[in-house]
Write a protein that holds these residues in place. Structure first.
Motif, PDB file in Angstrom:
ATOM      1  N   SER A  12      -2.957  10.311   1.146  1.00 20.96           N
ATOM      2  CA  SER A  12      -2.089   9.222   1.627  1.00 20.96           C
ATOM      3  C   SER A  12      -2.800   7.878   1.532  1.00 20.96           C
ATOM      4  CB  SER A  12      -1.666   9.493   3.068  1.00 20.96           C
ATOM      5  OG  SER A  12      -0.911  10.685   3.152  1.00 20.96           O
ATOM      6  N   SER A  13      -4.089   7.858   1.854  1.00 20.01           N
ATOM      7  CA  SER A  13      -4.847   6.605   1.767  1.00 20.01           C
ATOM      8  C   SER A  13      -4.942   6.119   0.326  1.00 20.01           C
ATOM      9  CB  SER A  13      -6.248   6.814   2.342  1.00 20.01           C
ATOM     10  OG  SER A  13      -6.183   7.184   3.713  1.00 20.01           O
ATOM     11  N   LEU A  14      -5.182   7.046  -0.606  1.00 21.69           N
ATOM     12  CA  LEU A  14      -5.263   6.654  -2.008  1.00 21.69           C
ATOM     13  C   LEU A  14      -3.928   6.115  -2.519  1.00 21.69           C
ATOM     14  CD1 LEU A  14      -7.398   9.608  -3.459  1.00 21.69           C
ATOM     15  CD2 LEU A  14      -8.133   7.251  -3.101  1.00 21.69           C
ATOM     16  N   TYR A  15      -2.827   6.771  -2.125  1.00 22.08           N
ATOM     17  CA  TYR A  15      -1.511   6.334  -2.581  1.00 22.08           C
ATOM     18  C   TYR A  15      -1.165   4.954  -2.017  1.00 22.08           C
ATOM     19  CZ  TYR A  15       3.522   6.238  -3.329  1.00 22.08           C
ATOM     20  OH  TYR A  15       4.798   5.878  -3.693  1.00 22.08           O
ATOM     21  N   SER A  16      -1.394   4.755  -0.701  1.00 18.26           N
ATOM     22  CA  SER A  16      -1.083   3.454  -0.092  1.00 18.26           C
ATOM     23  C   SER A  16      -1.969   2.358  -0.671  1.00 18.26           C
ATOM     24  CB  SER A  16      -1.264   3.539   1.426  1.00 18.26           C
ATOM     25  OG  SER A  16      -2.601   3.902   1.750  1.00 18.26           O
ATOM     26  N   ASN A  17      -3.209   2.689  -0.996  1.00 16.85           N
ATOM     27  CA  ASN A  17      -4.097   1.699  -1.599  1.00 16.85           C
ATOM     28  C   ASN A  17      -3.577   1.267  -2.968  1.00 16.85           C
ATOM     29  OD1 ASN A  17      -6.728   0.234  -1.656  1.00 16.85           O
ATOM     30  ND2 ASN A  17      -7.052   1.588  -3.416  1.00 16.85           N
ATOM     31  N   ASN A  18      -3.093   2.238  -3.764  1.00 19.33           N
ATOM     32  CA  ASN A  18      -2.528   1.900  -5.079  1.00 19.33           C
ATOM     33  C   ASN A  18      -1.291   1.010  -4.947  1.00 19.33           C
ATOM     34  OD1 ASN A  18      -4.511   3.366  -6.410  1.00 19.33           O
ATOM     35  ND2 ASN A  18      -3.278   5.237  -6.521  1.00 19.33           N
ATOM     36  N   PHE A  22      -0.863  -2.817  -6.265  1.00 25.84           N
ATOM     37  CA  PHE A  22       0.220  -3.175  -7.191  1.00 25.84           C
ATOM     38  C   PHE A  22       0.993  -4.385  -6.679  1.00 25.84           C
ATOM     39  CE2 PHE A  22       4.774  -2.684  -8.211  1.00 25.84           C
ATOM     40  CZ  PHE A  22       4.710  -2.915  -9.572  1.00 25.84           C
ATOM     41  N   LEU A  23       1.314  -4.400  -5.388  1.00 26.54           N
ATOM     42  CA  LEU A  23       2.043  -5.534  -4.825  1.00 26.54           C
ATOM     43  C   LEU A  23       1.217  -6.810  -4.875  1.00 26.54           C
ATOM     44  CD1 LEU A  23       3.723  -3.813  -1.744  1.00 26.54           C
ATOM     45  CD2 LEU A  23       4.782  -4.424  -3.935  1.00 26.54           C
ATOM     46  N   LEU A  24      -0.079  -6.689  -4.646  1.00 27.02           N
ATOM     47  CA  LEU A  24      -0.930  -7.869  -4.715  1.00 27.02           C
ATOM     48  C   LEU A  24      -1.026  -8.410  -6.134  1.00 27.02           C
ATOM     49  CD1 LEU A  24      -3.840  -6.846  -2.293  1.00 27.02           C
ATOM     50  CD2 LEU A  24      -2.095  -8.614  -1.922  1.00 27.02           C
ATOM     51  N   SER A  25      -1.001  -7.498  -7.137  1.00 30.81           N
ATOM     52  CA  SER A  25      -1.069  -7.977  -8.519  1.00 30.81           C
ATOM     53  C   SER A  25       0.179  -8.733  -8.918  1.00 30.81           C
ATOM     54  CB  SER A  25      -1.271  -6.781  -9.466  1.00 30.81           C
ATOM     55  OG  SER A  25      -0.121  -5.936  -9.469  1.00 30.81           O
ATOM     56  N   ALA A  26       1.322  -8.432  -8.258  1.00 23.82           N
ATOM     57  CA  ALA A  26       2.556  -9.174  -8.537  1.00 23.82           C
ATOM     58  C   ALA A  26       2.704 -10.398  -7.640  1.00 23.82           C
ATOM     59  CB  ALA A  26       3.769  -8.259  -8.346  1.00 23.82           C
ATOM     60  N   GLY A  27       1.881 -10.505  -6.631  1.00 25.45           N
ATOM     61  CA  GLY A  27       2.006 -11.617  -5.699  1.00 25.45           C
ATOM     62  C   GLY A  27       0.844 -12.577  -5.773  1.00 25.45           C
TER      63      GLY A  27
END
Length: 295
Positions: A12-18, A22-27
């Protein structure tokens, strides 16, 4: 361990980190403007995840352009192989043979007595035999080989026994005792380590082994030698027993050439060392006091 109970949290930690990356790369990571998200088609991660944009199907993402191929390629020049001199190896071999033959004759010329020539012959033959035997050992058995040779090299105890039997001073006695003790530890430890290493290669499905039966001829041989030596009627039996001990030690190393004969080689080495010690005691014919000091 608690590995199964920790896996859900880790995944779960790995998935939430990804997702957050991803959101930061678009923001803010792209726009440098906090709170503003921009769909950057040049970002491979964003473009690859984009399915719909303003009602338009954007999936799958177009393939990246292929790298440009250089218009001109330098023609590879054919490298001519160097000429092979088939004669040179034979020249080198002939030189080596000439050096070896000259060296042997030189040793014969400077030999002070027949005993020196006899020892030189034994030394030369033992080197040739040792090299050929060790070269035949498989690579997987090099560790047991080192343990066996370590144990056999412990026959330096025989020299310590000679020193104890003919000692005329306390210093010589102490050195002989130390050499005999350390060499005995080397012998026993070497064969124990060899057995442990060979046990690592043994599988549960292997057939039973009865190598302990080889102890019967070993004990019988030493018994016959003891009777012949004590009778005093066979003075050359000591030399024959020493030769047999050497052959058994060589066979012990040669037995490690394959997995099938490795354990037999270990047994052969043990018998050879035991017979070597027995033949040394028989040759020395020590008194009870000397025998007690050796023991």
């Amino acid at each position: 361990t608690d590995l199964p109970s920790r896996l859900p949290t880790t995944s779960s930690s790995l998935y939430s980190n990804n997702i957050s990356k991803f959101l930061l790369s678009a923001g803010p990571m792209t726009t440098k403007d906090k709170g503003y998200y921009d769909i950057d088609h040049a970002d491979e991660a964003v473009r690859g995840m984009l399915v719909l944009e303003n009602g338009k199907m954007m999936w799958p993402a177009p393939l990246p352009p292929r790298p440009a191929v250089s218009a001109t390629k330098e023609e590879e020049k054919a490298v001519e192989p160097a000429p092979i001199d088939y004669r040179q190896p034979y020249v080198d071999g002939a030189k080596t043979a000439a050096y070896l033959a000259t060296s042997c004759l030189a040793f014969g010329a400077i030999a002070p007595n027949p005993a020196f020539s006899s020892m030189f012959t034994t030394f030369a033959l033992s080197n040739i035999i040792g090299v050929q035997v060790v070269l035949g050992v498989s690579h997987a058995l090099h560790s047991p080989l080192m343990a066996v040779t370590n144990a056999i090299s412990g026959t330096t105890a025989l020299g310590g026994m000679h020193l104890l039997a003919h000692s005329q001073s306390a210093t010589a006695t102490a050195l002989g005792a130390a050499a005999t003790t350390l060499s005995t530890v080397n012998i026993v430890g070497g064969f124990i380590v060899t057995t442990k290493m060979l046990d690592m290669f043994k599988r549960p499905t292997d057939p039973p082994e009865f190598y302990h039966l080889y102890g019967i001829p070993a004990v019988g041989t030493m018994g016959l030698y003891g009777l012949g030596s004590m009778s005093g009627a066979y003075p050359e039996m000591d030399s024959a027993a020493g030769t047999l001990a050497g052959l058994l030690c060589i066979g012990g190393i040669g037995g490690l050439a394959s997995q099938k004969t490795a354990r037999l080689g270990a047994v052969s080495g043990q018998a050879g060392v035991a017979l070597g010690v027995a033949s040394t005691l028989g040759h020395l014919s020590p008194s009870m006091g000397t025998t007690a000091s050796i023991a």
